[in-house]
Design an enzyme around this catalytic site. Structure first.
Site, PDB file in Angstrom:
ATOM      1  N   THR A  98       0.834  -1.208   0.000  1.00 49.27           N
ATOM      2  CA  THR A  98       0.000   0.000   0.000  1.00 49.27           C
ATOM      3  C   THR A  98       0.866   1.255   0.000  1.00 49.27           C
ATOM      4  OG1 THR A  98      -1.777  -1.143   1.177  1.00 49.27           O
ATOM      5  CG2 THR A  98      -1.782   1.263   1.278  1.00 49.27           C
ATOM      6  N   HIS A 100       2.001   1.872  -3.443  1.00 46.96           N
ATOM      7  CA  HIS A 100       0.937   2.517  -4.232  1.00 46.96           C
ATOM      8  C   HIS A 100       0.907   4.021  -3.950  1.00 46.96           C
ATOM      9  CE1 HIS A 100      -1.012  -0.927  -6.085  1.00 46.96           C
ATOM     10  NE2 HIS A 100      -0.963  -1.573  -4.935  1.00 46.96           N
ATOM     11  N   GLU A 109       2.747  -0.366   9.289  1.00 42.75           N
ATOM     12  CA  GLU A 109       3.357  -1.587   9.819  1.00 42.75           C
ATOM     13  C   GLU A 109       4.478  -1.177  10.770  1.00 42.75           C
ATOM     14  OE1 GLU A 109       4.597  -4.092   6.606  1.00 42.75           O
ATOM     15  OE2 GLU A 109       2.648  -4.040   5.607  1.00 42.75           O
ATOM     16  N   CYS A 118     -15.503   2.025  14.167  1.00 40.67           N
ATOM     17  CA  CYS A 118     -16.374   3.022  14.803  1.00 40.67           C
ATOM     18  C   CYS A 118     -16.906   2.584  16.162  1.00 40.67           C
ATOM     19  CB  CYS A 118     -17.532   3.365  13.865  1.00 40.67           C
ATOM     20  SG  CYS A 118     -18.803   2.072  13.688  1.00 40.67           S
ATOM     21  N   CYS A 168     -19.710  -3.931  14.457  1.00 35.89           N
ATOM     22  CA  CYS A 168     -18.886  -3.635  15.636  1.00 35.89           C
ATOM     23  C   CYS A 168     -19.576  -4.089  16.917  1.00 35.89           C
ATOM     24  CB  CYS A 168     -18.579  -2.141  15.707  1.00 35.89           C
ATOM     25  SG  CYS A 168     -17.274  -1.579  14.591  1.00 35.89           S
ATOM     26  N   ILE A 171       2.964 -11.461   1.379  1.00 35.73           N
ATOM     27  CA  ILE A 171       1.783 -11.984   2.070  1.00 35.73           C
ATOM     28  C   ILE A 171       1.443 -13.375   1.556  1.00 35.73           C
ATOM     29  CG2 ILE A 171      -0.675 -11.617   2.543  1.00 35.73           C
ATOM     30  CD1 ILE A 171      -0.160  -8.621   2.437  1.00 35.73           C
ATOM     31  N   ASP A 213       3.642 -17.974  -9.400  1.00 40.68           N
ATOM     32  CA  ASP A 213       4.000 -16.589  -9.713  1.00 40.68           C
ATOM     33  C   ASP A 213       4.829 -16.620 -10.996  1.00 40.68           C
ATOM     34  OD1 ASP A 213       5.006 -13.761  -9.449  1.00 40.68           O
ATOM     35  OD2 ASP A 213       4.095 -13.935  -7.473  1.00 40.68           O
ATOM     36  N   GLY A 241      -6.119 -10.787  -2.776  1.00 43.90           N
ATOM     37  CA  GLY A 241      -5.680  -9.968  -3.900  1.00 43.90           C
ATOM     38  C   GLY A 241      -6.844  -9.194  -4.495  1.00 43.90           C
TER      39      GLY A 241
END
Length: 341
Positions: free
Chosen positions: A40, A43, A64, A93, A99, A175, A195, A263
C-alpha cells in the site's frame, strides 16, 4: 519530530518535520522502533489512481510497526509505560451493527492508519489503546514490525480447515509466501504457490512450500500430476489480484473447493461463472485481520515454531528510506524493515 510524508500529489515520499501527535483520553503514544514498507505504501509512493482518490495530502504514511508505549491516555487501562506493542491499523467506529456484534473487522466505517489518518512512519504514533497489541518478549522487533501483513496472511490462510488438504496459493508476494508458510505449518498436505517472479518464488522455497511454480515456464496441471493429485486443490488462496491466476485457480479447484481472496483484481475482471456454480465453489473475500483473534494466532504461530525470518530481505536505517522503497518497487525483495532507533 521526523516523519515520512506524502507531501505532493506526485510520485514520491518525503522526509519531513511534523509536530508530535497529541494523546487523547483513550489513546496510547508509541515511540516507534521499527517499521516495514507495505505494498500500500508503494501505491502511495507511485501515486496511482487508487492513491489519488484516497490519500489526503499532506499526510504521514505507514501502518506496519513496532514500538514502545511512552504515553497513556487517562481513561486507558491494561497498559504501562515501556510496553512493547504493535497495533491494528484498521480503526473502527464501535457503533455499527458489525462492531456491536463483535465483528469489528467488518466495520463499514473503518479508517486506515497511514491511509485516512496519520501513520507510523514517524518517531511517534498515537492510536486508540483498543487497537494496540502487546508483543510477547520472545518475538523480535523485526518480526513484530510485520505483524500487519502477516495478519493478512493468517486471516486468509486460516479461513478454512487446512489439515490434510491440498492448497494452491496464487501470488508469491510477501503476504502470499507467508500464507503458504502458515498453511504448511498447520498441516496442509501439498502447498503449491504460483508466480512469474523467480526471486519471490525462491523466497517461497526457503519458507518450505511443497512446490513453487513459475507459470511462465511450467504447467500447473503437470505439477499436480507430479504430486499425485487427481481431484484438484481443496483450498485456494488468491493473493495476486491477477485475472489469469484466478482463472487458473478456478480451473484446478476440486469440486466443493474453498477460495479465500485477498488480492484485489480489476473491477471488470471476467471469469467463467459456470465453473463456480457447477463445481460448487465457495469464495470468501478477505479484508485485513480479524480483531483480535488473528493477532493472537499470529503470536501463537511464531511461538510454536513458524519461522518467518527469510521473508525479511532488506533492512535500512530510516535515513536510507529511499533505498527501502527502491527495493520494494524493484520486485526483488521480500519485506523491507526500516529502523527508527
Amino acid at each position: 519530530m521526523k516523519a515520512l510524508s506524502k507531501l505532493k500529489a506526485e510520485e514520491g515520499i518525503w522526509m519531513t518535520d511534523v509536530p508530535e501527535p497529541e494523546v487523547g483520553h483513550n489513546d496510547l503514544l508509541i515511540k516507534i522502533r521499527k517499521t516495514a514498507i507495505c505494498g500500500t505504501d508503494v501505491h502511495i509512493y507511485n501515486w496511482d489512481e487508487w492513491s489519488q482518490k484516497t490519500i489526503p495530502v499532506p499526510m504521514v504514511v505507514g501502518h506496519e510497526y513496532v514500538g514502545e508505549v511512552v504515553g497513556i491516555g487517562q481513561e486507558v487501562r491494561g497498559f504501562k509505560i515501556g510496553d512493547r506493542v504493535s497495533g491494528e491499523g484498521h480503526i473502527t467506529c464501535g457503533h455499527c451493527r458489525n462492531c456491536r456484534a463483535g465483528r469489528t473487522h467488518l466495520c463499514r466505517n473503518t479508517i486506515g492508519v497511514g491511509v485516512n489518518r496519520p501513520g507510523c512512519f514517524a518517531e511517534y504514533l498515537v492510536i486508540p489503546a483498543f487497537n494496540a497489541f502487546k508483543i510477547p518478549d520472545n518475538i523480535s522487533d523485526d518480526l513484530a514490525s510485520i505483524f500487519d501483513p502477516f495478519g493478512n496472511a493468517v486471516h486468509t490462510a486460516l479461513s478454512f480447515d487446512l489439515v490434510g488438504e491440498d492448497v494452491l496459493v496464487s501470488g508469491a508476494g510477501p503476504i502470499g509466501v507467508m500464507a503458504a508458510a502458515v498453511a504448511k505449518h498447520v498441516g496442509a498436505r501439498n502447498v503449491v504457490i504460483t508466480d512469474v517472479n523467480e526471486y519471490r518464488l525462491e523466497l517461497a522455497r526457503k519458507m518450505g512450500v511443497t512446490r513453487a511454480v513459475n507459470v511462465a515456464k511450467e504447467n500447473l496441471n503437470d505439477v499436480m500430476a507430479e504430486l499425485g493429485m487427481t481431484e484438484g486443490f481443496d483450498v485456494g488462496l488468491e493473493m495476486s489480484g491477477a485475472p489469469p491466476a484466478f482463472r487458473s485457480m478456478l480451473d484446478t479447484m476440486n469440486h466443493g473447493g474453498r477460495i479465500a481472496m485477498l488480492g484485489i483484481p480489476p473491477s471488470d475482471m471476467s471469469i467463467d461463472w459456470t465453473k463456480v456454480i457447477f463445481k460448487g465453489l465457495f469464495i470468501k473475500g478477505i479484508y485485513g485481520r480479524e480483531m483480535f483473534e488473528t493477532w493472537y494466532k499470529m503470536a501463537a504461530l511464531i511461538q510454536s515454531g513458524l519461522d518467518l525470518s527469510p521473508i525479511i530481505t532488506h533492512r535500512f536505517g530510516i535515513d536510507d528510506f529511499q533505498k527501502g522503497f527502491d527495493a520494494m518497487r524493484s520486485g526483488q525483495s521480500g519485506k523491507v524493515v526500516l529502523s527508527w532507533e
